[in-house]
Design a protein around this motif. Sequence first.
Motif, PDB file in Angstrom:
ATOM      1  N   CYS A 243       1.759  14.501  36.120  1.00 30.02           N
ATOM      2  CA  CYS A 243       2.665  14.372  37.331  1.00 30.02           C
ATOM      3  C   CYS A 243       1.944  14.151  38.268  1.00 30.02           C
ATOM      4  N   LEU A 244       2.384  12.926  39.005  1.00 29.95           N
ATOM      5  CA  LEU A 244       1.729  12.728  40.644  1.00 29.95           C
ATOM      6  C   LEU A 244       2.719  12.445  41.793  1.00 29.95           C
ATOM      7  N   THR A 245       2.163  12.546  42.959  1.00 32.86           N
ATOM      8  CA  THR A 245       2.870  12.111  43.919  1.00 32.86           C
ATOM      9  C   THR A 245       1.976  11.476  45.100  1.00 32.86           C
ATOM     10  N   PRO A 246       1.713  10.006  44.523  1.00 32.89           N
ATOM     11  CA  PRO A 246       0.946   9.254  44.989  1.00 32.89           C
ATOM     12  C   PRO A 246       1.125   8.774  46.596  1.00 32.89           C
ATOM     13  N   GLU A 247       2.325   8.427  46.840  1.00 34.13           N
ATOM     14  CA  GLU A 247       2.661   7.747  48.035  1.00 34.13           C
ATOM     15  C   GLU A 247       2.398   8.527  49.345  1.00 34.13           C
ATOM     16  N   VAL A 248       2.883   9.802  49.261  1.00 29.01           N
ATOM     17  CA  VAL A 248       2.983  10.906  50.015  1.00 29.01           C
ATOM     18  C   VAL A 248       2.726  12.095  49.271  1.00 29.01           C
ATOM     19  N   HIS A 249       1.570  12.557  49.305  1.00 27.70           N
ATOM     20  CA  HIS A 249       1.183  13.844  48.321  1.00 27.70           C
ATOM     21  C   HIS A 249       1.880  15.177  49.050  1.00 27.70           C
ATOM     22  N   ASN A 250       2.475  15.805  48.251  1.00 30.43           N
ATOM     23  CA  ASN A 250       3.443  17.188  48.604  1.00 30.43           C
ATOM     24  C   ASN A 250       2.245  18.087  47.948  1.00 30.43           C
ATOM     25  N   PRO A 251       1.502  18.967  48.818  1.00 26.75           N
ATOM     26  CA  PRO A 251       1.730  19.282  50.588  1.00 26.75           C
ATOM     27  C   PRO A 251       0.820  18.786  51.436  1.00 26.75           C
ATOM     28  N   THR A 252      -0.194  18.003  51.065  1.00 28.08           N
ATOM     29  CA  THR A 252      -1.212  17.602  51.866  1.00 28.08           C
ATOM     30  C   THR A 252      -0.879  16.272  52.754  1.00 28.08           C
ATOM     31  N   GLY A 253       0.182  15.747  52.504  1.00 31.24           N
ATOM     32  CA  GLY A 253       0.376  14.410  53.221  1.00 31.24           C
ATOM     33  C   GLY A 253      -0.555  13.238  52.953  1.00 31.24           C
ATOM     34  N   GLY A 254      -1.354  13.454  51.894  1.00 28.56           N
ATOM     35  CA  GLY A 254      -2.168  12.314  51.569  1.00 28.56           C
ATOM     36  C   GLY A 254      -1.746  11.123  50.788  1.00 28.56           C
ATOM     37  N   HIS A 255      -2.520  10.152  50.657  1.00 31.25           N
ATOM     38  CA  HIS A 255      -1.961   8.741  50.258  1.00 31.25           C
ATOM     39  C   HIS A 255      -3.122   8.376  49.288  1.00 31.25           C
ATOM     40  N   MET A 256      -2.503   8.075  47.947  1.00 36.33           N
ATOM     41  CA  MET A 256      -3.480   7.565  46.998  1.00 36.33           C
ATOM     42  C   MET A 256      -3.536   6.181  47.014  1.00 36.33           C
ATOM     43  N   PRO A 257      -4.814   5.731  47.222  1.00 36.33           N
ATOM     44  CA  PRO A 257      -5.121   4.158  47.157  1.00 36.33           C
ATOM     45  C   PRO A 257      -4.996   3.448  46.179  1.00 36.33           C
ATOM     46  N   LEU A 258      -4.951   2.240  45.898  1.00 37.39           N
ATOM     47  CA  LEU A 258      -4.797   1.379  44.596  1.00 37.39           C
ATOM     48  C   LEU A 258      -5.770   1.540  43.773  1.00 37.39           C
ATOM     49  N   GLU A 259      -6.899   1.647  44.031  1.00 39.53           N
ATOM     50  CA  GLU A 259      -7.952   1.937  43.073  1.00 39.53           C
ATOM     51  C   GLU A 259      -7.850   2.870  42.459  1.00 39.53           C
ATOM     52  N   ARG A 260      -7.814   4.273  42.980  1.00 40.52           N
ATOM     53  CA  ARG A 260      -7.598   5.197  42.383  1.00 40.52           C
ATOM     54  C   ARG A 260      -6.341   5.427  41.476  1.00 40.52           C
ATOM     55  N   ARG A 261      -5.201   4.775  41.785  1.00 41.12           N
ATOM     56  CA  ARG A 261      -4.307   4.597  40.702  1.00 41.12           C
ATOM     57  C   ARG A 261      -4.429   3.663  39.593  1.00 41.12           C
ATOM     58  N   LYS A 262      -5.199   2.589  39.698  1.00 42.67           N
ATOM     59  CA  LYS A 262      -5.718   1.903  38.663  1.00 42.67           C
ATOM     60  C   LYS A 262      -6.682   2.665  37.872  1.00 42.67           C
ATOM     61  N   ALA A 263      -7.406   3.627  38.228  1.00 45.29           N
ATOM     62  CA  ALA A 263      -8.231   4.292  37.349  1.00 45.29           C
ATOM     63  C   ALA A 263      -7.451   5.394  36.712  1.00 45.29           C
ATOM     64  N   LEU A 264      -6.721   5.853  37.326  1.00 46.97           N
ATOM     65  CA  LEU A 264      -5.574   6.889  36.483  1.00 46.97           C
ATOM     66  C   LEU A 264      -4.949   6.276  35.222  1.00 46.97           C
ATOM     67  N   VAL A 265      -4.525   5.136  35.569  1.00 47.30           N
ATOM     68  CA  VAL A 265      -3.919   4.402  34.389  1.00 47.30           C
ATOM     69  C   VAL A 265      -4.656   4.001  33.301  1.00 47.30           C
ATOM     70  N   ALA A 266      -6.082   3.668  33.523  1.00 45.25           N
ATOM     71  CA  ALA A 266      -6.836   3.598  32.642  1.00 45.25           C
ATOM     72  C   ALA A 266      -7.101   4.677  31.706  1.00 45.25           C
ATOM     73  N   VAL A 267      -7.186   5.765  32.331  1.00 48.35           N
ATOM     74  CA  VAL A 267      -7.414   7.192  31.663  1.00 48.35           C
ATOM     75  C   VAL A 267      -6.097   7.104  30.871  1.00 48.35           C
ATOM     76  N   ALA A 268      -4.965   7.104  31.399  1.00 50.08           N
ATOM     77  CA  ALA A 268      -3.748   7.465  30.633  1.00 50.08           C
ATOM     78  C   ALA A 268      -3.470   6.257  29.425  1.00 50.08           C
TER      79      ALA A 268
END
Length: 466
Positions: A243-268
């Motif tokens: 479970c992920l909140t990549p666009e607006v991370h709750n609670p830190t307000g961070g944003h997940m960049p595209l390369e991190r998302r692609k890396a997580l997809v590869a693991v999944a």
Amino acid sequence: MNTIWPQALPASRGPKYALVADIIRKSIENKSLEVGAKLPPVRDLAYRLGITPGTVARAYSILTDEGLVQAEVGRGTFVAPPMTPIVDDVWSRMSASAEGEGGDVSLFSPRLVDRGQVALLSEGLTRLAQSDPSTLLNYPTRDGARPLREAVARWLADLPLGPFDAEDVVITHGGQNGIGVIFQTVLTGPRPRILIEELTYAGFRRAGELMRADVQSVEMDEWGMVPEALDHAVRNGGAQIVCLTPEVHNPTGGHMPLERRKALVAVARRHDLQILEDDCYRVGEARVSCFRALAPERAWYVTSISKTLTPALRVGFAIAPQDRAAELRRAAEYGFFGVAQPVAELTRLLLSDARTPGVAARVRQGMAEYVRVAVNVLGRFDLVWDREVPFVWLRLPSGWRSAAFCRAAERAGVQIRSADEFALRDGLAPNAVRIAVNGQVSLDRFQDAMERLRGLLDNPPEQISV
């Protein structure tokens, strides 16, 4: 009425229903059709133009959604009076009332400013009361919810979600219910395992517990979940969904960049792991592709209108991976039949109204004003913020522990959330707090609350307490 129609519809590359709607729309704008004028019955106009009744009915539906015409049961369809201008009187009264009451300022969860959505909802309730009586008498059905699903598909059309249409949309009772329905669809076995980030929305854990699932946290950094840590967690304990909140991370307000998302997809993909993306806190445009576009065979998506228009309706939208929409619909239908028809129709009216995008933009602007105040007062501390995120994340200075700071803030009349509330019960949380925007108090009162917090930050206790 006869004079506005050509002998035949002019040639057009677009759909015929849009052309019919445009002819009527222009006739209303240039006063060829005046307020109160009755439109021909659907079948009569279809015969006159040589098109199907369904084409005319869809044109009338579009114009009704735009507020240009109104259907009256048993009488017909008429040109509607001009729409009432959207004003902020309700919000002004709300702010004045809250300011006069005094007392605590709750900054637990975001509370939206009213920038016209209350007026739209009030109009919608009036139209709902005048609609087909069956809306208030019958069970919800899949076919009955189609107009809302189509409105949702249009509302989400610019989102980088990958291919989807109205049939892929499942209407839920808010985003949290959407998460629960997805878990019911995905999880199998007596003790399924769910993976979440070290700090994240507590609703993941609560929905998992209802499913008797084991919930495990995974290491994260400033960009979100660490791919190597996810790989290690799956290899050592197995899991069915992350479970992920990549666009607006709750609670830190961070944003997940595209390369991190692609890396997580590869693991999944390597471990055949499903991905749930909670996008409920995004209020502006998406900055990069959603997980469903990156991994259409395994990514589930959930969002709502709670942070953009209103949380009062409790309406959310869930979209399954390709080829799994039927499973998600079945879980929702078995669980609660569907969203109540009056709520579904009111939501459809809201999302289809031509004024709603402008209202949503003004809501974002209004909430950004509060964020600006928070940054102006607390900006010299370790603050994470974004003008389109309705909360700020404050890492506390030396001398404060998060639990003690929250208790001191509450004694000062300001209620905020400790980082501990976003971690597992046995997890380690940073020394930080989340401060949400409350757009239902005046800016002056909100600034006063920020100044009270600043006073505490400037004066930590002599002895550190926990």
